[in-house]
Design a protein around this motif. Structure first.
Motif, PDB file in Angstrom:
ATOM      1  N   GLY A  33       0.783  -1.229   0.000  1.00  0.00           N
ATOM      2  CA  GLY A  33       0.000   0.000   0.000  1.00  0.00           C
ATOM      3  C   GLY A  33       0.810   1.270   0.000  1.00  0.00           C
ATOM      4  O   GLY A  33       0.296   2.342   0.348  1.00  0.00           O
ATOM      5  N   SER A  80       0.467  -5.580  -6.042  1.00  0.00           N
ATOM      6  CA  SER A  80      -0.296  -4.586  -5.291  1.00  0.00           C
ATOM      7  C   SER A  80       0.314  -3.190  -5.513  1.00  0.00           C
ATOM      8  O   SER A  80       0.410  -2.741  -6.657  1.00  0.00           O
ATOM      9  CB  SER A  80      -0.331  -4.980  -3.814  1.00  0.00           C
ATOM     10  N   MET A 110      -2.092  -1.788  -7.736  1.00  0.00           N
ATOM     11  CA  MET A 110      -2.744  -0.609  -7.139  1.00  0.00           C
ATOM     12  C   MET A 110      -2.506   0.561  -8.091  1.00  0.00           C
ATOM     13  O   MET A 110      -1.443   1.181  -8.071  1.00  0.00           O
ATOM     14  CB  MET A 110      -2.123  -0.364  -5.760  1.00  0.00           C
ATOM     15  N   ASP A 122      -5.826   6.128  -7.600  1.00  0.00           N
ATOM     16  CA  ASP A 122      -6.165   6.739  -6.320  1.00  0.00           C
ATOM     17  C   ASP A 122      -7.650   7.074  -6.203  1.00  0.00           C
ATOM     18  O   ASP A 122      -8.189   7.201  -5.099  1.00  0.00           O
ATOM     19  CB  ASP A 122      -5.326   8.002  -6.111  1.00  0.00           C
ATOM     20  N   THR A 146     -10.161   5.254  -6.702  1.00  0.00           N
ATOM     21  CA  THR A 146     -10.920   4.191  -6.052  1.00  0.00           C
ATOM     22  C   THR A 146     -11.123   4.503  -4.572  1.00  0.00           C
ATOM     23  O   THR A 146     -12.179   4.214  -3.998  1.00  0.00           O
ATOM     24  CB  THR A 146     -10.186   2.840  -6.205  1.00  0.00           C
ATOM     25  N   ALA A 147     -10.131   5.109  -3.935  1.00  0.00           N
ATOM     26  CA  ALA A 147     -10.213   5.427  -2.509  1.00  0.00           C
ATOM     27  C   ALA A 147     -11.335   6.407  -2.203  1.00  0.00           C
ATOM     28  O   ALA A 147     -11.799   6.495  -1.063  1.00  0.00           O
ATOM     29  CB  ALA A 147      -8.880   5.993  -2.025  1.00  0.00           C
ATOM     30  N   TRP A 177      -7.197  -6.029   2.003  1.00  0.00           N
ATOM     31  CA  TRP A 177      -6.971  -4.609   1.711  1.00  0.00           C
ATOM     32  C   TRP A 177      -8.310  -3.985   1.355  1.00  0.00           C
ATOM     33  O   TRP A 177      -8.837  -4.200   0.278  1.00  0.00           O
ATOM     34  CB  TRP A 177      -5.972  -4.458   0.564  1.00  0.00           C
ATOM     35  N   ASN A 190     -11.069  -0.420   1.430  1.00  0.00           N
ATOM     36  CA  ASN A 190     -10.927   0.925   0.884  1.00  0.00           C
ATOM     37  C   ASN A 190     -10.522   1.966   1.924  1.00  0.00           C
ATOM     38  O   ASN A 190     -10.036   3.038   1.575  1.00  0.00           O
ATOM     39  CB  ASN A 190     -12.208   1.367   0.173  1.00  0.00           C
ATOM     40  N   ASN A 233      -6.942   1.637   1.671  1.00  0.00           N
ATOM     41  CA  ASN A 233      -6.586   2.232   0.391  1.00  0.00           C
ATOM     42  C   ASN A 233      -6.489   3.753   0.502  1.00  0.00           C
ATOM     43  O   ASN A 233      -5.563   4.370  -0.038  1.00  0.00           O
ATOM     44  CB  ASN A 233      -7.646   1.832  -0.648  1.00  0.00           C
ATOM     45  N   TRP A 252      -3.021   5.878  -0.245  1.00  0.00           N
ATOM     46  CA  TRP A 252      -2.912   6.933  -1.261  1.00  0.00           C
ATOM     47  C   TRP A 252      -2.713   8.312  -0.629  1.00  0.00           C
ATOM     48  O   TRP A 252      -1.930   9.119  -1.121  1.00  0.00           O
ATOM     49  CB  TRP A 252      -4.159   6.938  -2.147  1.00  0.00           C
ATOM     50  N   PHE A 288      -9.131  -3.874  -6.154  1.00  0.00           N
ATOM     51  CA  PHE A 288      -8.558  -3.273  -7.362  1.00  0.00           C
ATOM     52  C   PHE A 288      -9.119  -3.861  -8.657  1.00  0.00           C
ATOM     53  O   PHE A 288      -8.646  -3.510  -9.747  1.00  0.00           O
ATOM     54  CB  PHE A 288      -7.034  -3.442  -7.356  1.00  0.00           C
ATOM     55  N   HIS A 325      -7.678 -10.140  -2.592  1.00  0.00           N
ATOM     56  CA  HIS A 325      -6.359  -9.517  -2.698  1.00  0.00           C
ATOM     57  C   HIS A 325      -5.310 -10.369  -1.972  1.00  0.00           C
ATOM     58  O   HIS A 325      -5.487 -10.720  -0.803  1.00  0.00           O
ATOM     59  CB  HIS A 325      -6.395  -8.112  -2.106  1.00  0.00           C
TER      60      HIS A 325
END
Length: 302
Positions: free
Chosen positions: A77, A148, A178, A181, A183-184, A197, A199, A202, A206, A247, A275
């Motif tokens: 991450g 990742s 990954m 960003d 997605t977060a 993993w 969010n 995440n 990020w 992801f 994941h």
């Protein structure tokens, strides 16, 4: 975001973890000092080497003198992890393909924000190119890859190497990378809804890495691979991801974009895989098949 049940061949129960700003150092300690020791390989020698101040973790098959290599970038991450955590995967690739696998050490966020990690990866690429002959390598036979966050860094590294010119990687191996960003920031992704993993983690990753560039309309170049406009003229890419992975959506979108940019692309999706499934349940047939497909992608390139 794909949902469903875990693949029946994945027997081990995956953990539900959440990383926040306050517990990053706790996770680093647990991963470094309390994680179970990885079994060593009888057929691969693992060592560390310092070249121009850059530390490399090198996996070398004992049966051959390799002339090609894979540069490998670990996950975590962007905030945790070490090159040693992927010794098992690097040793398998080194043994089965007869290649040198060089694991990259890069600085972690939040202590080191963008562009520290990608700068370190690019510096490692350059130093391996510089000393390729000393390492017994053909500089034109080097691939890059990662899992990742490491897969996301590998995708950004491919873009940066392309733009820098010179010798290019022969391929990209992106394992549940990954890549995006944004997605977060998705409100439809429940923070507790994913194994290993989620969010919320995440968001922590990020935000820690991008710093002032998090949640802005335009991010710096090579910070977020999915935000890059031009994906043309990249080396062949393999992207593997499970349908239960956070992801999954971003990986499929990126695979379609590179394919539409006339880049040779292999997309491997695994129904019901979460994941890091191939690390957590390495003995399962679905994990073995996943590794076999990585190997077969790399074989003709290296």
């Amino acid at each position: 975001m794909s949902t469903g049940t875990v693949h029946p061949e994945l027997k081990k129960t995956p953990p539900k973890l959440t990383m926040s700003a306050w517990n990053i150092r706790i996770f680093r300690f647990l991963l470094t000092y309390l994680a179970p020791k990885r079994e060593s390989s009888l057929y691969v020698e693992t060592s560390t080497k310092d070249l121009d101040g850059i530390q490399l973790r090198i996996h070398k098959p004992k049966s051959v003198e390799p002339t090609s290599a894979l540069l490998w970038i670990h996950g975590g991450g962007l905030i945790v992890g070490t090159p040693a955590q992927d010794d098992w995967r690097c040793a398998q690739i080194a043994e089965r393909l007869g290649v040198l696998v060089v694991a990259i050490q890069y600085r972690l966020a939040p202590e080191h924000v963008y562009p520290a990690a990608i700068d370190d990866c690019f510096a490692t690429w350059m130093v391996v190119q510089k000393y390729a002959k000393d390492l017994g390598l053909n500089p034109h036979k080097i691939a890059i890859g990662g899992a990742s966050a490491g897969g996301g860094l590998a995708a950004n590294l491919a873009l940066r190497i392309r733009d820098a010119g010179g010798i290019q990687p022969v391929g990209q191996l992106l394992v549940y990378p990954m890549l995006d960003d944004r997605t977060a920031l998705r409100s439809d992704v429940h923070p507790k809804g994913h194994f290993v993993w989620n969010n919320k983690s995440n968001m922590t990753g990020w935000r820690s890495y991008l710093g002032i560039h998090f949640n802005v309309e335009k991010v710096p170049k090579y910070a977020v691979a999915s935000r890059h406009d031009n994906l043309q003229d990249l080396p062949p890419v393999w992207i593997g991801v499970g349908t239960l992975d956070l992801f999954y959506d971003e990986d499929l979108e990126y695979a379609n974009r590179v394919k539409d940019s006339d880049v040779p692309t292999v997309l491997e999706t695994v129904e019901g895989a979460y994941h890091g499934f191939d690390e957590i349940d390495r003995a399962s047939t679905v994990s073995e098949s996943f590794m076999n497909n990585m190997i077969e992608f790399l074989r003709p390139l290296l």
